[in-house]
Write a protein that holds these residues in place. Structure first.
Motif, PDB file in Angstrom:
ATOM      1  N   ALA A 166       0.851  -1.194   0.000  1.00 48.02           N
ATOM      2  CA  ALA A 166       0.000   0.000   0.000  1.00 48.02           C
ATOM      3  C   ALA A 166       0.884   1.240   0.000  1.00 48.02           C
ATOM      4  N   TRP A 167       1.781   1.292  -0.964  1.00 52.20           N
ATOM      5  CA  TRP A 167       2.728   2.395  -1.047  1.00 52.20           C
ATOM      6  C   TRP A 167       2.165   3.559  -1.853  1.00 52.20           C
ATOM      7  N   GLY A 168       1.129   3.299  -2.647  1.00 52.35           N
ATOM      8  CA  GLY A 168       0.487   4.348  -3.421  1.00 52.35           C
ATOM      9  C   GLY A 168       1.191   4.743  -4.704  1.00 52.35           C
ATOM     10  N   TRP A 169       2.391   4.300  -4.911  1.00 49.82           N
ATOM     11  CA  TRP A 169       3.155   4.737  -6.078  1.00 49.82           C
ATOM     12  C   TRP A 169       3.629   3.588  -6.974  1.00 49.82           C
ATOM     13  N   VAL A 170       3.250   2.379  -6.692  1.00 49.06           N
ATOM     14  CA  VAL A 170       3.694   1.243  -7.503  1.00 49.06           C
ATOM     15  C   VAL A 170       3.159   1.410  -8.931  1.00 49.06           C
TER      16      VAL A 170
END
Length: 131
Positions: free
Chosen positions: A28-32
């Motif tokens: 859940a890093w938001g930038w993958v």
């Protein structure tokens, strides 16, 4: 129109919901770069048909996922969680195709103009069964 690198890395960032046999590998890093990840999983599934090992490395982090084939099974070992799982080789291929199909459906629903983009089509049409 975005070039292939922009389409893969810049245009569709997000989180990944990944699990196998009850083990959660999601991020859940938001930038993958989601499109790139889905394409890479299909490349890895193909590689594992003839090779013993393949690795996916996330951009902008030291995290990655190693795939090691042992006979008809594949050990999946992410570096960012303390867990691993073994699945059948065919499960990796099926999950990769399903992921790309779902990513394409979501992207194309939100951006139908991409269906007319040669650059986008060249990326995703390498795996026609994902359509």
């Amino acid at each position: 129109m975005a070039d292939a690198m922009q389409l893969c890395y810049d245009c569709f960032p997000g989180d990944l919901l990944l699990s196998a046999d009850g083990v959660d590998f999601g991020v859940a890093w938001g930038w993958v770069p989601v499109l790139d990840f889905a394409l890479a999983m299909n490349d890895i599934a193909d590689t594992l048909q003839t090779s013993r090992r393949a690795v996916f490395e996330f951009t902008e982090t030291d995290g990655g996922i190693a795939f090691t084939r042992r006979g008809d099974r594949v050990k999946i070992e992410p570096t960012y969680v303390d867990a691993s799982v073994e699945v059948m080789v065919d499960e990796v291929r099926g999950a990769a195709h399903d992921m790309l199909r779902e990513v394409r459906q979501e992207i194309e629903a939100a951006h139908p103009e991409l269906l007319d983009s040669r650059r986008y089509r060249a990326l995703v049409d390498r795996y026609p069964s994902s359509a």
